[in-house]
Design a protein around this motif. Sequence first.
Motif, PDB file in Angstrom:
ATOM      1  N   GLN A 156       0.807  -1.213   0.000  1.00 51.13           N
ATOM      2  CA  GLN A 156       0.000   0.000   0.000  1.00 51.13           C
ATOM      3  C   GLN A 156       0.846   1.273   0.000  1.00 51.13           C
ATOM      4  O   GLN A 156       0.358   2.341  -0.373  1.00 51.13           O
ATOM      5  N   SER A 157       2.126   1.188   0.377  1.00 51.56           N
ATOM      6  CA  SER A 157       2.980   2.375   0.297  1.00 51.56           C
ATOM      7  C   SER A 157       3.277   2.756  -1.146  1.00 51.56           C
ATOM      8  O   SER A 157       3.709   3.878  -1.430  1.00 51.56           O
ATOM      9  N   CYS A 158       3.081   1.815  -2.072  1.00 53.19           N
ATOM     10  CA  CYS A 158       3.259   2.104  -3.495  1.00 53.19           C
ATOM     11  C   CYS A 158       1.932   2.413  -4.178  1.00 53.19           C
ATOM     12  O   CYS A 158       1.919   2.959  -5.291  1.00 53.19           O
ATOM     13  N   CYS A 159       0.846   2.039  -3.556  1.00 50.68           N
ATOM     14  CA  CYS A 159      -0.469   2.146  -4.199  1.00 50.68           C
ATOM     15  C   CYS A 159      -1.191   3.369  -3.667  1.00 50.68           C
ATOM     16  O   CYS A 159      -1.902   3.309  -2.664  1.00 50.68           O
ATOM     17  N   ARG A 160      -0.984   4.492  -4.316  1.00 52.45           N
ATOM     18  CA  ARG A 160      -1.624   5.742  -3.915  1.00 52.45           C
ATOM     19  C   ARG A 160      -2.480   6.287  -5.052  1.00 52.45           C
ATOM     20  O   ARG A 160      -2.376   5.848  -6.195  1.00 52.45           O
ATOM     21  N   HIS A 161      -3.326   7.229  -4.699  1.00 51.59           N
ATOM     22  CA  HIS A 161      -4.267   7.770  -5.673  1.00 51.59           C
ATOM     23  C   HIS A 161      -3.533   8.343  -6.889  1.00 51.59           C
ATOM     24  O   HIS A 161      -2.548   9.078  -6.760  1.00 51.59           O
ATOM     25  N   GLY A 162      -3.994   7.947  -8.056  1.00 47.94           N
ATOM     26  CA  GLY A 162      -3.431   8.471  -9.299  1.00 47.94           C
ATOM     27  C   GLY A 162      -2.193   7.756  -9.779  1.00 47.94           C
ATOM     28  O   GLY A 162      -1.620   8.145 -10.800  1.00 47.94           O
ATOM     29  N   LYS A 163      -1.770   6.722  -9.070  1.00 45.61           N
ATOM     30  CA  LYS A 163      -0.574   5.992  -9.471  1.00 45.61           C
ATOM     31  C   LYS A 163      -0.965   4.676 -10.152  1.00 45.61           C
ATOM     32  O   LYS A 163      -1.872   3.982  -9.709  1.00 45.61           O
ATOM     33  N   SER A 164      -0.254   4.332 -11.208  1.00 46.91           N
ATOM     34  CA  SER A 164      -0.471   3.079 -11.925  1.00 46.91           C
ATOM     35  C   SER A 164       0.723   2.176 -11.688  1.00 46.91           C
ATOM     36  O   SER A 164       1.873   2.592 -11.919  1.00 46.91           O
ATOM     37  N   LEU A 165       0.477   0.981 -11.213  1.00 42.45           N
ATOM     38  CA  LEU A 165       1.565   0.073 -10.838  1.00 42.45           C
ATOM     39  C   LEU A 165       2.007  -0.751 -12.044  1.00 42.45           C
ATOM     40  O   LEU A 165       1.682  -1.926 -12.185  1.00 42.45           O
ATOM     41  N   LEU A 166       2.747  -0.102 -12.926  1.00 48.42           N
ATOM     42  CA  LEU A 166       3.309  -0.768 -14.103  1.00 48.42           C
ATOM     43  C   LEU A 166       4.805  -0.493 -14.152  1.00 48.42           C
ATOM     44  O   LEU A 166       5.313   0.423 -13.499  1.00 48.42           O
ATOM     45  N   ASP A 167       5.516  -1.316 -14.915  1.00 46.05           N
ATOM     46  CA  ASP A 167       6.942  -1.058 -15.105  1.00 46.05           C
ATOM     47  C   ASP A 167       7.143   0.229 -15.900  1.00 46.05           C
ATOM     48  O   ASP A 167       6.241   0.686 -16.635  1.00 46.05           O
ATOM     49  N   LYS A 168       8.338   0.822 -15.765  1.00 42.18           N
ATOM     50  CA  LYS A 168       8.591   2.107 -16.409  1.00 42.18           C
ATOM     51  C   LYS A 168       8.467   2.049 -17.921  1.00 42.18           C
ATOM     52  O   LYS A 168       8.088   3.026 -18.567  1.00 42.18           O
ATOM     53  N   ASP A 169       8.787   0.878 -18.511  1.00 46.40           N
ATOM     54  CA  ASP A 169       8.747   0.778 -19.971  1.00 46.40           C
ATOM     55  C   ASP A 169       7.370   0.388 -20.500  1.00 46.40           C
ATOM     56  O   ASP A 169       7.205   0.166 -21.702  1.00 46.40           O
ATOM     57  N   GLN A 170       6.392   0.283 -19.618  1.00 47.49           N
ATOM     58  CA  GLN A 170       5.037  -0.075 -20.042  1.00 47.49           C
ATOM     59  C   GLN A 170       4.180   1.179 -20.176  1.00 47.49           C
ATOM     60  O   GLN A 170       4.242   2.087 -19.339  1.00 47.49           O
ATOM     61  N   GLU A 171       3.383   1.201 -21.226  1.00 47.97           N
ATOM     62  CA  GLU A 171       2.444   2.300 -21.400  1.00 47.97           C
ATOM     63  C   GLU A 171       1.177   2.019 -20.592  1.00 47.97           C
ATOM     64  O   GLU A 171       0.758   0.868 -20.454  1.00 47.97           O
ATOM     65  N   ILE A 172       0.572   3.082 -20.096  1.00 52.52           N
ATOM     66  CA  ILE A 172      -0.680   2.953 -19.344  1.00 52.52           C
ATOM     67  C   ILE A 172      -1.828   2.936 -20.346  1.00 52.52           C
ATOM     68  O   ILE A 172      -2.118   3.965 -20.973  1.00 52.52           O
ATOM     69  N   PRO A 173      -2.497   1.811 -20.546  1.00 52.29           N
ATOM     70  CA  PRO A 173      -3.493   1.719 -21.620  1.00 52.29           C
ATOM     71  C   PRO A 173      -4.773   2.500 -21.330  1.00 52.29           C
ATOM     72  O   PRO A 173      -5.528   2.791 -22.253  1.00 52.29           O
ATOM     73  N   TRP A 174      -5.019   2.833 -20.090  1.00 55.95           N
ATOM     74  CA  TRP A 174      -6.292   3.494 -19.764  1.00 55.95           C
ATOM     75  C   TRP A 174      -6.055   4.907 -19.201  1.00 55.95           C
ATOM     76  O   TRP A 174      -6.796   5.389 -18.356  1.00 55.95           O
ATOM     77  N   ARG A 175      -5.019   5.570 -19.686  1.00 58.34           N
ATOM     78  CA  ARG A 175      -4.642   6.860 -19.114  1.00 58.34           C
ATOM     79  C   ARG A 175      -5.796   7.858 -19.116  1.00 58.34           C
ATOM     80  O   ARG A 175      -5.997   8.602 -18.155  1.00 58.34           O
ATOM     81  N   GLU A 176      -6.586   7.887 -20.162  1.00 57.00           N
ATOM     82  CA  GLU A 176      -7.675   8.862 -20.255  1.00 57.00           C
ATOM     83  C   GLU A 176      -9.032   8.223 -20.001  1.00 57.00           C
ATOM     84  O   GLU A 176     -10.070   8.804 -20.348  1.00 57.00           O
ATOM     85  N   GLN A 177      -9.057   7.050 -19.414  1.00 59.54           N
ATOM     86  CA  GLN A 177     -10.319   6.349 -19.195  1.00 59.54           C
ATOM     87  C   GLN A 177     -10.581   6.187 -17.699  1.00 59.54           C
ATOM     88  O   GLN A 177      -9.661   5.982 -16.908  1.00 59.54           O
ATOM     89  N   PHE A 178     -11.867   6.294 -17.353  1.00 59.95           N
ATOM     90  CA  PHE A 178     -12.283   6.003 -15.987  1.00 59.95           C
ATOM     91  C   PHE A 178     -12.631   4.522 -15.865  1.00 59.95           C
ATOM     92  O   PHE A 178     -13.251   3.941 -16.759  1.00 59.95           O
ATOM     93  N   LEU A 179     -12.222   3.904 -14.786  1.00 61.86           N
ATOM     94  CA  LEU A 179     -12.583   2.513 -14.511  1.00 61.86           C
ATOM     95  C   LEU A 179     -13.809   2.509 -13.607  1.00 61.86           C
ATOM     96  O   LEU A 179     -13.784   3.063 -12.509  1.00 61.86           O
ATOM     97  N   GLU A 180     -14.876   1.899 -14.073  1.00 60.31           N
ATOM     98  CA  GLU A 180     -16.121   1.856 -13.304  1.00 60.31           C
ATOM     99  C   GLU A 180     -16.300   0.487 -12.661  1.00 60.31           C
ATOM    100  O   GLU A 180     -16.002  -0.542 -13.266  1.00 60.31           O
ATOM    101  N   TYR A 181     -16.782   0.485 -11.440  1.00 63.50           N
ATOM    102  CA  TYR A 181     -17.102  -0.770 -10.756  1.00 63.50           C
ATOM    103  C   TYR A 181     -18.291  -0.520  -9.835  1.00 63.50           C
ATOM    104  O   TYR A 181     -18.658   0.620  -9.540  1.00 63.50           O
TER     105      TYR A 181
END
Length: 449
Positions: free
Chosen positions: A79-104
């Motif tokens: 949880q020290s790495c999992c904060r609001h607005g952070k995506s837990l991916l490697d540096k060389d990975q693109e964030i596929p949902w950067r402009e998308q909201f995830l609904e649940y």
Amino acid sequence: ELKLIMATGCSMVFAQHCGHQSSQINFLPVDTPRQVCRAGIKGTIDGNPFHNKCEPYPKSTLLQQHNPTCFIQTYQGGQSCCRHGKSLLDKDQEIPWREQFLEYRLKFRFYFEDYVPETANTPASHKNLIRLYWQTEAWASEYDVPQCAPGTLSSQCVHEITSQWQVKDFVNTDEDSTAGLKLIYAAPHCHAPVCISMELYNANTGELLCHAGAIKGTGSSAKYDENGFLAIPPCLWSTNENDELPPPILLPLNTTLLSIKRANATWPHTGEMASWQMRGVLVDQADQDLRNKQNAVSQSFPYLRSSSSLVDGGGTTTIIDCEFWNGECQQDGYEGTIHLYANGGGTLTISGSKFVGGTNSYTGSFFDGIDVTVDNCEFLRNEGIAFVGWDGLFEISNSWFRENQGRDAGAIFVTEISALTKLHVWNTYFDNNIGETSTNVHVVAEVEW
């Protein structure tokens, strides 16, 4: 070490100093490893201070195991790495949902019962439950499940942590006036499917208080059994026999509790948790002292249920400093509450006791063929004659009958079954009793006032 007094001057001119304090210089041997910093290595993750603090044994076993979550230099994730607005991916990975909201969606169920306040004769329908919280990973708030060694059988690939603490460690109360805690609800917080089980023990006695583990839903019509979902049912206790739950157990404040968490270590996991979220009732010491006295009575009377008891046949029985409230006894066709039903000869002595709130079509306390001595007792708000005596010697002294209501009399009804029936009353007070035949006392026998 060398003790020093350090002084701070007021200016560059030698004069009286402006402040001072004690200090020391520590001398360490050369070429010998020594601990220099005792506060641990400080640091940040993405600019945020790292605060994980692992308690020493027995409150936690994480330090003993050198769990990576305790130290920033070995921290793997959580949880020290999992904060609001952070995506837990490697540096060389693109964030596929950067402009998308995830609904649940979340689904909540609320079950409730109407609250009925206490009255003069009955307690409130519900008691306030205090919140209790403890972490088996005290107090890191998370921990790592390290992967078991290669070649380990899957059945043995289990990681375990424990914590021990006393009830008073997580209860904020006055120890002198509190007898202890009764748990009503205990729910573990752990992450399925890595969570195998969590167990809570009374470490003083070895008694298992709660065992909980993940259950996979089957899709039946039962509550919390949706197909494809995992549930971790809590442990529950109740004083209501109709709930078909075990009764709550009194845990004194010095009781040591033991939590054991077991996790599946087939694969490594970070950010795992093992906390207890509980609710309970604090027991007042005065109330517990009274219950102890009543329990002593119940051991003498095998028919004692709640506030109802039966004294059968012969012998001498003494009841001291007890209270009888709203029982569940039915004898000889009488309906409702009979505080005390005594018959069959012998003697019964009652002192320093109360008979409160009996609800019965005829009587609150019934004595048949038995000699009864009552001293320094109170009969209060019984709906049914407070004291009924048939065929015996009944002596009542230094007592109080108040606000009782019955058929033949409000307070006392004694009828002569044989010539031995007598009623002796002295130094006794009657206040606002109501009866159809007589307000306070109706006697068909020899009476001495």
